[in-house]
Write an enzyme that holds these catalytic residues in place. Sequence first.
Site, PDB file in Angstrom:
ATOM      1  N   LEU A  62       0.718  -1.163   0.104  1.00 57.82           N
ATOM      2  CA  LEU A  62      -0.023  -0.054  -0.032  1.00 57.82           C
ATOM      3  C   LEU A  62       0.635   1.402   0.021  1.00 57.82           C
ATOM      4  O   LEU A  62       0.337   2.338   0.194  1.00 57.82           O
ATOM      5  CB  LEU A  62      -0.972   0.030   1.274  1.00 57.82           C
ATOM      6  N   CYS A  63       2.041   1.176   0.059  1.00 57.00           N
ATOM      7  CA  CYS A  63       2.975   2.369  -0.344  1.00 57.00           C
ATOM      8  C   CYS A  63       2.932   2.813  -1.673  1.00 57.00           C
ATOM      9  O   CYS A  63       3.317   2.012  -2.708  1.00 57.00           O
ATOM     10  CB  CYS A  63       4.488   1.813   0.275  1.00 57.00           C
ATOM     11  N   HIS A  64       2.729   4.247  -1.873  1.00 57.31           N
ATOM     12  CA  HIS A  64       2.733   4.721  -3.292  1.00 57.31           C
ATOM     13  C   HIS A  64       4.096   4.593  -4.029  1.00 57.31           C
ATOM     14  O   HIS A  64       4.967   5.079  -3.279  1.00 57.31           O
ATOM     15  CB  HIS A  64       2.209   6.099  -3.345  1.00 57.31           C
ATOM     16  N   ASP A  85      25.773  -7.734   6.672  1.00 63.05           N
ATOM     17  CA  ASP A  85      26.129  -8.800   5.699  1.00 63.05           C
ATOM     18  C   ASP A  85      27.446  -8.456   5.280  1.00 63.05           C
ATOM     19  O   ASP A  85      28.264  -9.426   5.226  1.00 63.05           O
ATOM     20  CB  ASP A  85      25.157  -8.603   4.425  1.00 63.05           C
ATOM     21  N   MET A 130       8.484   6.475   4.449  1.00 59.34           N
ATOM     22  CA  MET A 130       8.868   5.131   4.266  1.00 59.34           C
ATOM     23  C   MET A 130      10.175   4.761   3.474  1.00 59.34           C
ATOM     24  O   MET A 130      10.852   4.045   3.656  1.00 59.34           O
ATOM     25  CB  MET A 130       7.704   4.396   3.904  1.00 59.34           C
ATOM     26  N   GLU A 131      10.207   5.540   2.355  1.00 57.66           N
ATOM     27  CA  GLU A 131      11.500   5.514   1.667  1.00 57.66           C
ATOM     28  C   GLU A 131      12.613   5.947   2.668  1.00 57.66           C
ATOM     29  O   GLU A 131      13.698   5.163   2.476  1.00 57.66           O
ATOM     30  CB  GLU A 131      11.389   6.614   0.527  1.00 57.66           C
TER      31      GLU A 131
END
Length: 164
Positions: free
Chosen positions: A78-80, A131, A116-117
């Site tokens: 649901l993230c654009h 890692d 969110m980005e």
Amino acid sequence: MTLKKSLTHLNAAGEVAMVDVSDKAITHRQAIAAGQIRMKAETLEAILAGNSPKGDVITTAKLAGIMAAKQTAHLIPLCHPLPLQKIAVEITPDPALPGLQIQATITTTSQTGVEMEALTAVSIAALTLYDMAKALEKGMVIENIHLLAKTGGKSGDYQVGSRE
């Protein structure tokens, strides 16, 4: 803190739905997120000296953070998908931690924000640091990933520590 009375990612029938932002104004928006990875002093020294078996740990993690920011809509439901005008990932040694501080700044001119980005960029940069350096130490700890600030949009500006 006041919570909104309705959930934005549910439609009238109560089903999951992406928020319709088509009527929102296009504005300049920016988000800054941060996090850190804690490790032994010896591990930090090896990374900074370029003595990791996998190569350039910090540059690889910066690149991974940039790439992750561009893929956020594919990773988070649901993230654009957004046009990103700037993605900056900074990784700074912190001998007092000991470890590395990560900060991502994302900028767009769009109808919705880039929090969110920015958080995704920090998260993936941290995972990549882990890692790339796990051969040196498996006990590293990724922590304190959070939004530092955001500007633009209907909800206004936010800065960590401010009242919401």
